[in-house]
Design a protein around this motif. Structure first.
Motif, PDB file in Angstrom:
ATOM      1  N   SER A 165       0.827  -1.205   0.000  1.00 38.20           N
ATOM      2  CA  SER A 165       0.000   0.000   0.000  1.00 38.20           C
ATOM      3  C   SER A 165       0.860   1.253   0.000  1.00 38.20           C
ATOM      4  O   SER A 165       0.562   2.225  -0.711  1.00 38.20           O
ATOM      5  CB  SER A 165      -0.918  -0.015   1.222  1.00 38.20           C
ATOM      6  OG  SER A 165      -1.693   1.158   1.296  1.00 38.20           O
ATOM      7  N   ALA A 166       1.949   1.252   0.774  1.00 41.29           N
ATOM      8  CA  ALA A 166       2.838   2.418   0.818  1.00 41.29           C
ATOM      9  C   ALA A 166       3.508   2.655  -0.528  1.00 41.29           C
ATOM     10  O   ALA A 166       3.619   3.796  -0.994  1.00 41.29           O
ATOM     11  CB  ALA A 166       3.889   2.223   1.912  1.00 41.29           C
ATOM     12  N   VAL A 167       3.956   1.579  -1.167  1.00 43.11           N
ATOM     13  CA  VAL A 167       4.610   1.711  -2.468  1.00 43.11           C
ATOM     14  C   VAL A 167       3.615   2.179  -3.519  1.00 43.11           C
ATOM     15  O   VAL A 167       3.900   3.087  -4.312  1.00 43.11           O
ATOM     16  CB  VAL A 167       5.252   0.369  -2.881  1.00 43.11           C
ATOM     17  CG1 VAL A 167       5.782   0.441  -4.308  1.00 43.11           C
ATOM     18  CG2 VAL A 167       6.370   0.000  -1.911  1.00 43.11           C
ATOM     19  N   ALA A 168       2.416   1.584  -3.521  1.00 44.45           N
ATOM     20  CA  ALA A 168       1.394   1.995  -4.494  1.00 44.45           C
ATOM     21  C   ALA A 168       0.975   3.444  -4.273  1.00 44.45           C
ATOM     22  O   ALA A 168       0.610   4.143  -5.229  1.00 44.45           O
ATOM     23  CB  ALA A 168       0.181   1.072  -4.385  1.00 44.45           C
ATOM     24  N   GLY A 169       1.042   3.912  -3.024  1.00 47.37           N
ATOM     25  CA  GLY A 169       0.664   5.284  -2.713  1.00 47.37           C
ATOM     26  C   GLY A 169       1.735   6.306  -3.007  1.00 47.37           C
ATOM     27  O   GLY A 169       1.515   7.505  -2.808  1.00 47.37           O
ATOM     28  N   GLY A 170       2.904   5.856  -3.462  1.00 49.30           N
ATOM     29  CA  GLY A 170       3.944   6.790  -3.870  1.00 49.30           C
ATOM     30  C   GLY A 170       4.903   7.215  -2.780  1.00 49.30           C
ATOM     31  O   GLY A 170       5.648   8.189  -2.963  1.00 49.30           O
TER      32      GLY A 170
END
Length: 412
Positions: free
Chosen positions: A170-175
């Motif tokens: 989720s953190a990676v997908a959120g940028g």
């Protein structure tokens, strides 16, 4: 508050969430909806209880806003995501997720509640950014308990490493800009987590046990067996980071390992840390898409302890473990607002001017004290102490009458 206020449609919850976070930042001896409402000058705790338990807002979206806030204020291409769990001791059995289980906080098996947290660390600072409550099988397989605690039907059993995978993804997908993931043995022992991180092309330094077996060019061996055979010149003295009492020097060695049997190219190492005084060893499985120096791996391993500092700051100063909520939604909302308060302090400390000689830079804990004394306390209106005293005594009288009436029905 400008960052997260769009998640609250009506002006009443927008004002209450501002006052709630201000209460978390205040030096209250105990933090709950009663004390926070009194600090805000409310006539009673109902408004704060409504914000946490019944008002319409999505805590996951608020945490996403906090993540964006952290990316803007603390973001760095070499950012490190740190995963770890913390436990809250409980006396009863009705609080969501509670059962007898091992708690690293207590160091033994206790009746407690566990949550996996994700922290972000960069050269600018570190803060908690996301969380997932661990729900044991005793809860996921008990429909009555799920219903009573308000656990959504979509929530099933997941191990702590599985929860960590979701948080990182989720953190990676959120940028959120990051290059590394660090974690302790609970996460280093899970091969699926390591595979998922390689798929995301994020390097990792994950602790493993001394009995962990790793492949080498000469076969598969326990990590402690590999350490025993290392020559003296294989060790280098490197600081794992600065501490309150100086640089944290250890002896370090790393061994290149063969590629894993998957499609993810990169470089694998076994990192070994030796205590200079006791000789105690610690082991880490490491991977990076590109070749890196030993010092880089040591830096990541040393930053894992930043999440322990975050736990201490949020528990002692922001009331992370002082919630009195049994239900799923209320627990997540309380924890989310604590994370928001901590992110604010970390970002504010990061932009503080350099301190002159003779003073350390302003810490998160010191900033919390200054912010309340200089900003929050002068601005809030004086609470009517007498009115709150009357309110508490009236509530206690009502409870006393109820107890006596219940006793009269059961006693001859």
């Amino acid at each position: 508050m400008d960052t997260i206020e769009t998640r609250f449609v009506r002006p009443e919850p927008r004002r209450r969430v501002r006052d709630f976070v201000a209460g978390l930042l205040a030096p209250l001896p105990v933090k709950n909806c009663w004390t926070i409402a009194e600090h805000a000058g409310d006539a009673g705790p109902g408004g704060m209880q409504d914000l946490i338990g019944r008002a319409s807002w999505d805590d996951a979206l608020v945490r996403a806003d906090v993540r964006d806030f952290v990316a803007a204020r603390l973001g760095h291409p070499d950012g490190i995501l740190v995963i770890d769990e913390t436990g809250d001791l409980k006396k009863g059995t009705h609080t969501v997720g509670v059962q007898r289980q091992y708690s690293g906080t207590a160091g033994k098996i206790e009746n407690c509640q566990l949550a996996v947290h994700l922290s972000y660390a960069s050269p600018f600072g570190h803060t908690l950014v996301d969380v997932a409550l661990y729900l044991p099988r005793s809860w996921t397989e008990d429909p009555a308990r799920r219903l009573e605690a308000g656990v959504p039907d979509t929530v099933g059993f997941a191990t702590k490493p599985q929860l960590a995978r979701r948080l990182v993804a989720s953190a990676v997908a959120g940028g959120l800009p990051c290059r590394w993931v660090a974690g302790d043995e609970a996460y280093g022992s899970d091969p699926n987590l390591a595979t998922a991180l390689r798929g995301l092309r994020i390097g990792y330094v994950l602790a493993v046990a001394c009995s962990h077996r790793v492949p080498t060019g000469l076969g598969t061996y326990r990590t402690d067996q590999i350490a025993t055979g290392l020559p003296r010149h294989a060790w280098q003295r490197i600081s794992g980071g600065s501490g309150a009492k100086g640089q944290r020097y250890y002896d370090w060695a790393f061994i290149t390992l063969p590629l894993a049997a998957d499609q993810h190219a990169g470089h694998h190492w076994l990192l070994i840390r030796r205590n200079r005084t006791t000789g105690e060893l610690a082991f880490y499985r490491c991977w990076s898409p590109e070749r890196v120096a030993l010092r880089q791996l040591v830096t990541v391993a040393g930053r894992r302890w930043s999440i322990e500092e975050s736990f201490q700051a949020t528990k002692t100063g922001l009331g992370l473990d002082q919630h009195q909520h049994r239900r799923w939604k209320a627990w997540h909302r309380w924890t989310t607002l604590v994370i928001a308060a901590h992110a604010f302090l970390a970002a504010a400390a990061a932009v503080s001017t350099a301190s002159p000689d003779g003073l350390i830079d302003i810490t998160v804990n010191e900033l919390r004290r200054l912010f309340h004394a200089l900003i929050l306390d002068p601005a809030r209106r004086n609470t009517d102490v007498i009115a709150w005293s009357i309110f508490r005594r009236r509530h206690q009288d009502s409870a006393k009458i109820s107890h006596y009436a219940r006793q009269a029905l059961t006693e001859p």
